[in-house]
Design an enzyme around this catalytic site. Structure first.
Site: not given
Ligand code: GDD
Ligand code: MG
Length: 361
Positions: A107, A158, A216
């Site tokens: 994303d 976080k 993001d």
């Molecule tokens: N296949 C799969 N299965 N993908 C997953 C799952 C799961 O269970 N859960 C989350 N994802 C995918 C989401 O679709 C997304 O593309 C990515 O993993 C990160 O998940 P998010 O839910 O968007 O996390 P975030 O944005 O709160 O935090 C993450 O991204 C940040 C940067 O954008 C973390 O990696 C943070 O450390 C990072 O800073």
């Molecule tokens: Mg994200």
């Protein structure tokens, strides 16, 4: 080079849009979101992509298919969500991982230099290298301080309170396959951010200081921001040309006498009536906006209908097939589930969250 894209999250913060379309293929500036990521990866020598999906995976496959611009796409589908690292272990267990690969959060819209990240990874002999990007507000990300040689000294996902650095985890990793086998347990959900990376501190975990564009798209605010940036040419993309208001209008739209722009996107087969205004907004496919209506800084999912003289105020997000009656008002920041009906003349309060089952009298 191979990349695994994590594309199985539920996209809860982008609801109600993600009730009907999974985040990986959500239209961004009229194109499935992942196509921007695939273009980016391809530009850095990636020739095979593993799409790790769970939630609404069939929709992702239907949109992207098995070959994208010469790159092979494979799908690894989990039955239950396995978190961020669990899906990489699943791909490992299926025997599809190359010796070294990129793992990318599915994303992020970015032009971060993966080639340079990989070069640093090789130079340092790292086991895992994380792209780190500077942001103003670190609170919704993983904060990653490093030492002067680029070695990660902590991974703080976080956390509250003052951050030791403004560099955050940008969700673009280079990983050695043996780390996957050794450090990610199989058969259960595992988080890179909470489990794997903290355990790798001091054991070959490095940060790569990334520059360029990075966002993001996982919240409505950032989705709109990414849209406006793309329309303005950042990051560079092969979108069709914008009109004189900086807007992008796709095929078969009817717009006679409407005031469109600035910075708006109209998907295919939209219709905007006479003297209606659409400003800094995104309309997915087949949205109808009646005469004299006004839509400001909002996102309307496919087949939404907005009546005559209705007003959609800033930062509203309206789910697919919702119907907004004539003269109705949807207040700032409201979110309407797919299929919501707002009766003519009714008012949805600012910030309201309307579930599909309700209609607004
Ligand atoms: N296949 C799969 N299965 N993908 C997953 C799952 C799961 O269970 N859960 C989350 N994802 C995918 C989401 O679709 C997304 O593309 C990515 O993993 C990160 O998940 P998010 O839910 O968007 O996390 P975030 O944005 O709160 O935090 C993450 O991204 C940040 C940067 O954008 C973390 O990696 C943070 O450390 C990072 O800073
Ligand atoms: Mg994200």
């Amino acid at each position: 080079m191979q990349a695994l894209v994590l594309a199985g999250g539920e996209g809860t913060r982008l609801r109600p849009l993600t009730y009907t379309t999974p985040k990986p293929v959500m239209p961004l500036a009229g194109r499935p979101f992942l196509s921007f990521m695939l273009d980016w990866a391809r530009g850095h020598g990636v020739d095979e992509v593993i799409l790790s999906c769970g939630f609404l995976s069939s929709a992702v496959r239907r949109v992207l298919g098995d070959i994208y611009d010469g790159m092979r796409l494979r799908y690894v589908v989990e039955e239950e969500p396995l978190g961020t690292a669990g899906p990489v272990r699943l791909a490992y267990d299926q025997g599809v991982l190359e010796e070294r690969l990129f793992v990318l959060n599915g994303d992020v819209l970015t032009d971060v230099d993966l080639t340079a990240e990989l070069a640093q990874h090789e130079r340092t002999g790292a086991r895992v290298t994380l792209a780190l990007y500077p942001v103003e507000d670190t609170s919704s990300y993983g904060v990653v301080p490093t030492d002067e040689r680029g070695r990660v000294v902590a991974f703080l996902e976080k956390t509250q309170g003052e951050a030791p650095t403004n560099r955050i985890n940008a969700g673009a990793y280079v990983i050695e396959r043996d780390v996957v086998g050794e450090r990610i347990p199989g058969g259960r959900p595992v988080s890179f951010e909470r489990e794997v990376f903290p355990g790798l501190v001091g054991e070959g975990l490095y940060g790569y200081p990334a520059a360029g564009y990075w966002i993001d798209i996982g919240t409505p605010e950032r989705y709109l921001e990414a849209t406006w940036d793309l329309l303005a040419g950042h990051p560079r993309s092969n979108l069709p040309p914008r009109d004189e208001t900086g807007s992008l209008v796709y095929e078969n739209c009817l717009l006679s006498g409407a005031h469109l722009g600035p910075q708006s996107v109209l998907g295919r087969n939209c219709s905007v009536g006479t003297d209606a205004r659409v400003e800094r907004s995104v309309l997915h496919d087949r949205v109808l906006v009646g005469a004299d209506a006004a839509v400001t800084e909002s996102v309307l999912a496919e087949r939404v209908r907005v009546g005559e003289r209705a007003r959609i105020e800033g930062r509203a997000v309206i789910g697919a097939e919702a119907v907004i009656g004539n003269d109705a008002v949807v207040g700032e920041g409201a979110r309407l589930d797919p299929g919501t009906r707002v009766e003519p003349g009714a008012k949805v309060e600012p910030g309201a969250r309307i579930e599909a089952a309700e209609s607004v009298p």
